[in-house]
Design a protein around this motif. Structure first.
Motif, short mmCIF file in Angstrom:
data_model
loop_
_atom_site.label_atom_id
_atom_site.label_comp_id
_atom_site.label_asym_id
_atom_site.label_seq_id
_atom_site.Cartn_x
_atom_site.Cartn_y
_atom_site.Cartn_z
N HIS A 189 0.80 -1.23 0.00
CA HIS A 189 0.00 0.00 0.00
C HIS A 189 0.83 1.28 0.00
CE1 HIS A 189 -2.94 -3.03 1.27
NE2 HIS A 189 -3.78 -2.25 0.62
N LYS A 190 2.13 1.16 -0.17
CA LYS A 190 2.99 2.35 -0.19
C LYS A 190 2.73 3.14 -1.47
CE LYS A 190 6.44 0.32 2.75
NZ LYS A 190 7.79 -0.20 2.90
N GLY A 191 2.92 4.46 -1.37
CA GLY A 191 2.76 5.32 -2.53
C GLY A 191 1.33 5.68 -2.87
N GLN A 192 0.40 5.42 -1.95
CA GLN A 192 -1.01 5.69 -2.21
C GLN A 192 -1.56 6.82 -1.34
OE1 GLN A 192 -3.28 2.04 -2.01
NE2 GLN A 192 -1.75 0.91 -3.16
N GLY A 193 -0.68 7.54 -0.65
CA GLY A 193 -1.13 8.66 0.17
C GLY A 193 -1.50 8.28 1.60
N ILE A 194 -1.28 7.03 1.97
CA ILE A 194 -1.66 6.56 3.30
C ILE A 194 -0.79 7.21 4.37
CG2 ILE A 194 -1.81 4.53 4.79
CD1 ILE A 194 -2.48 2.98 2.11
#
Length: 156
Positions: free
Chosen positions: A81-86
């Motif tokens: 889920h990295k790079g998705q604004g989390i």
């Protein structure tokens, strides 16, 4: 998935195992301090989590270091889920929590300087945080060769 599908909330005891797994993954890479399940249980009220469709995909904590200073700790996002604004959503949630508590300064020690700069933090000298140095750094194995960078954001 976009950042709009991410919900941040306070962590609960039901999140401890996943928190442990996320933090342990970073700790094994040497980029985050490990936290035991017991420590997570004791400090659960300082943690927030990011959730997508009921799945915990990120975490962070806000630890008070003084009357006017808190530290963002244990900030991590699951591998897929990295790079998705989390991470941005978690930092925004934690900064808002500091503001809600009336704490004007939020700091972090990080290797991800660009990430924090994009979130409104500025690089500063670690030595301006004696609260951090005397509370945590004195116990760290990297105490005399720390390669983390200090960042600070004022929220007042």
């Amino acid at each position: 998935m976009t950042v709009t599908s991410v919900k941040c909330r306070k962590a609960t005891e039901h999140d401890i195992e996943t928190l442990y797994e996320i933090i342990q993954g970073y700790a094994e890479q040497g980029i985050m301090l490990p936290r035991s399940r017991e420590t997570l249980a004791e400090q659960i009220d300082t943690f927030v989590v990011a959730v997508i469709e009921d799945r915990l995909v990120g975490c962070g904590s806000l630890t008070r270091l003084g009357q006017d200073l808190v530290e963002i700790r244990s900030l991590g996002v699951t591998h897929g889920h990295k790079g998705q604004g989390i991470g941005n959503a978690l930092v925004e949630f934690l900064v808002e929590e500091a503001r809600r508590q009336g704490i004007p300064k939020v700091m972090a020690l990080t290797y991800a300087v660009n990430f924090f700069e994009r979130n409104g933090f500025n690089v500063v000298e670690k030595e301006i945080f004696p609260e951090k140095v005397w509370r945590d750094c004195v116990h760290c194995k990297k105490q005399h060769c720390c390669d983390e960078i200090a960042v600070l954001k004022r929220v007042d």
